[in-house]
Design an enzyme around this catalytic site. Sequence first.
Site, PDB file in Angstrom:
ATOM      1  N   ARG A 118      39.574  53.512  52.533  1.00  0.00           N
ATOM      2  CA  ARG A 118      40.869  53.018  53.027  1.00  0.00           C
ATOM      3  C   ARG A 118      41.651  54.266  53.432  1.00  0.00           C
ATOM      4  O   ARG A 118      41.968  55.100  52.587  1.00  0.00           O
ATOM      5  CB  ARG A 118      41.601  52.233  51.942  1.00  0.00           C
ATOM      6  CG  ARG A 118      43.054  51.996  52.293  1.00  0.00           C
ATOM      7  CD  ARG A 118      43.695  50.926  51.436  1.00  0.00           C
ATOM      8  NE  ARG A 118      43.203  49.612  51.801  1.00  0.00           N
ATOM      9  CZ  ARG A 118      43.767  48.475  51.414  1.00  0.00           C
ATOM     10  NH1 ARG A 118      44.838  48.482  50.651  1.00  0.00           N
ATOM     11  NH2 ARG A 118      43.260  47.309  51.795  1.00  0.00           N
ATOM     12  N   HIS A 145      41.113  46.127  59.914  1.00  0.00           N
ATOM     13  CA  HIS A 145      40.848  45.715  58.530  1.00  0.00           C
ATOM     14  C   HIS A 145      39.716  44.669  58.563  1.00  0.00           C
ATOM     15  O   HIS A 145      39.931  43.492  58.284  1.00  0.00           O
ATOM     16  CB  HIS A 145      42.126  45.122  57.927  1.00  0.00           C
ATOM     17  CG  HIS A 145      42.127  45.039  56.432  1.00  0.00           C
ATOM     18  ND1 HIS A 145      41.083  45.486  55.645  1.00  0.00           N
ATOM     19  CD2 HIS A 145      43.066  44.557  55.558  1.00  0.00           C
ATOM     20  CE1 HIS A 145      41.376  45.278  54.372  1.00  0.00           C
ATOM     21  NE2 HIS A 145      42.570  44.713  54.298  1.00  0.00           N
ATOM     22  N   GLN A 148      38.780  42.224  55.570  1.00  0.00           N
ATOM     23  CA  GLN A 148      39.761  41.144  55.428  1.00  0.00           C
ATOM     24  C   GLN A 148      39.437  40.000  56.390  1.00  0.00           C
ATOM     25  O   GLN A 148      39.441  38.827  56.022  1.00  0.00           O
ATOM     26  CB  GLN A 148      41.173  41.689  55.720  1.00  0.00           C
ATOM     27  CG  GLN A 148      42.255  40.647  55.624  1.00  0.00           C
ATOM     28  CD  GLN A 148      42.452  40.149  54.201  1.00  0.00           C
ATOM     29  OE1 GLN A 148      42.651  40.943  53.297  1.00  0.00           O
ATOM     30  NE2 GLN A 148      42.395  38.838  53.997  1.00  0.00           N
ATOM     31  N   ARG A 308      37.359  37.736  49.609  1.00  0.00           N
ATOM     32  CA  ARG A 308      37.084  39.155  49.887  1.00  0.00           C
ATOM     33  C   ARG A 308      35.815  39.570  49.151  1.00  0.00           C
ATOM     34  O   ARG A 308      34.952  40.271  49.687  1.00  0.00           O
ATOM     35  CB  ARG A 308      38.262  40.027  49.415  1.00  0.00           C
ATOM     36  CG  ARG A 308      39.555  39.858  50.198  1.00  0.00           C
ATOM     37  CD  ARG A 308      39.448  40.419  51.601  1.00  0.00           C
ATOM     38  NE  ARG A 308      39.073  41.819  51.613  1.00  0.00           N
ATOM     39  CZ  ARG A 308      39.921  42.845  51.506  1.00  0.00           C
ATOM     40  NH1 ARG A 308      41.207  42.617  51.407  1.00  0.00           N
ATOM     41  NH2 ARG A 308      39.492  44.095  51.541  1.00  0.00           N
TER      42      ARG A 308
HETATM   43  N1  LIG Z   1      46.725  44.558  52.065  1.00  0.00           N
HETATM   44  C1  LIG Z   1      46.645  44.608  53.436  1.00  0.00           C
HETATM   45  C2  LIG Z   1      47.851  45.286  53.967  1.00  0.00           C
HETATM   46  C3  LIG Z   1      47.981  45.102  55.431  1.00  0.00           C
HETATM   47  C4  LIG Z   1      49.177  45.750  56.015  1.00  0.00           C
HETATM   48  N2  LIG Z   1      49.222  45.494  57.435  1.00  0.00           N
HETATM   49  C5  LIG Z   1      49.167  47.271  55.773  1.00  0.00           C
HETATM   50  O1  LIG Z   1      48.485  47.991  56.501  1.00  0.00           O
HETATM   51  O2  LIG Z   1      49.856  47.726  54.869  1.00  0.00           O
HETATM   52  N1  LIG Z   2      44.553  42.328  51.588  1.00  0.00           N
HETATM   53  C1  LIG Z   2      44.330  43.553  51.098  1.00  0.00           C
HETATM   54  O1  LIG Z   2      43.688  44.399  51.717  1.00  0.00           O
HETATM   55  O2  LIG Z   2      44.824  43.767  49.851  1.00  0.00           O
HETATM   56  P1  LIG Z   2      44.959  45.159  49.106  1.00  0.00           P
HETATM   57  O3  LIG Z   2      45.896  46.003  49.919  1.00  0.00           O
HETATM   58  O4  LIG Z   2      45.509  44.813  47.780  1.00  0.00           O
HETATM   59  O5  LIG Z   2      43.609  45.803  49.026  1.00  0.00           O
END
Ligand SMILES: NCCC[C@H](N)C(=O)O
Ligand SMILES: NC(=O)OP(=O)(O)O
Length: 320
Positions: A118, A145, A148, A308
């Site tokens: 990430r 992502h 997801q 997930r």
């Molecule tokens: N947990 C998924 C988070 C998604 C959001 N658009 C971000 O990048 O923070």
């Molecule tokens: N939806 C998602 O990616 O959740 P987290 O940010 O908690 O990993």
Amino acid sequence: MKLLEWVNIKPVESLKGKDLLTLFDYSTEEVKELLELAKNLKFLTKEGKCPPLLAGKTLGMIFEKHSTRTRISFEVGMQQLGGYGMFMHSRDLQIGRGESVYDTAHVLSGYLDGIMIRANSHQMVEELAEHAQVPVINGLTDLFHPCQALADMLTLQEVQGELAGKKLTYIGDGNNVAHSLAIAAAHLGMHIAIATPPGYEPVEWIAEKISKLAITNGGSLLITTDPVKAVEGADCIYTDVWTSMGQEEETQARLKAFQSFQVNDALVAHAKTDYAFLHCLPAHREEEVTASLIDGPNSYVFQQAENRLHAQKAVLASLL
Ligand SMILES: NCCC[C@H](N)C(=O)O
Ligand SMILES: NC(=O)OP(=O)(O)O
């Protein structure tokens, strides 16, 4: 006959050794096969019979940002498949003190069977994948992502069956989640409508590619600044936070810009009555969505979060 003999748990052969950076890199057939495998792995897991397809394998999981779902579902997923998921925060690694991505990729490839990352920048993940000798899986970047999106499609298939020809509406920021959701939906031949405030549209080259992919599969892509138009006749309504991780100093400006893009009772009145509401979470109730909706009968967000785990097991079993 034994369960494992009649439930097909064959990893997607053509994905062996590949990376998962975006779902643009996979064929429509591969996406569909992954979803079928995910469905079967979910079934077997519920029966207490998740097969140990990754016995003895280790996935390294690097995080530059916070995570609840991604971290835990990958870690538990590896365990259910008989392997091990190792959490690393980038600030604890030498990469956090300036060691190059090139050296990190080579060194980690000597220890691990796969790397999940990430990261702040998609470009960095591409560089890591270029130099790693093991599969690299994108666990969220500024642009995409994909894990997801696979869980999102698995959830929609469970709730609504065949997705080709159905209408998927995304309301809010044209961000990483919007991009990957629309790519996955385009593979499945959905009609996609994305409504954003002016200036917050999806990235242009990504939208162009999504549109072509959707049309190839009998679907379409509409990008609009009119949320009502986007929601009209929708089978699924999806939203995400207005301020993503790393954009915190834009919060006030975004709160203002997204005011009329809240998913609420008045807006969903334009959708089909049995629409499904999805959100990748974490959510901000009374900002991008009202509590009445996310906690209401059309919401599948916790099923989606659980998925997930199963969608990623299909990815892990196939790539590693
Ligand atoms: N947990 C998924 C988070 C998604 C959001 N658009 C971000 O990048 O923070
Ligand atoms: N939806 C998602 O990616 O959740 P987290 O940010 O908690 O990993």
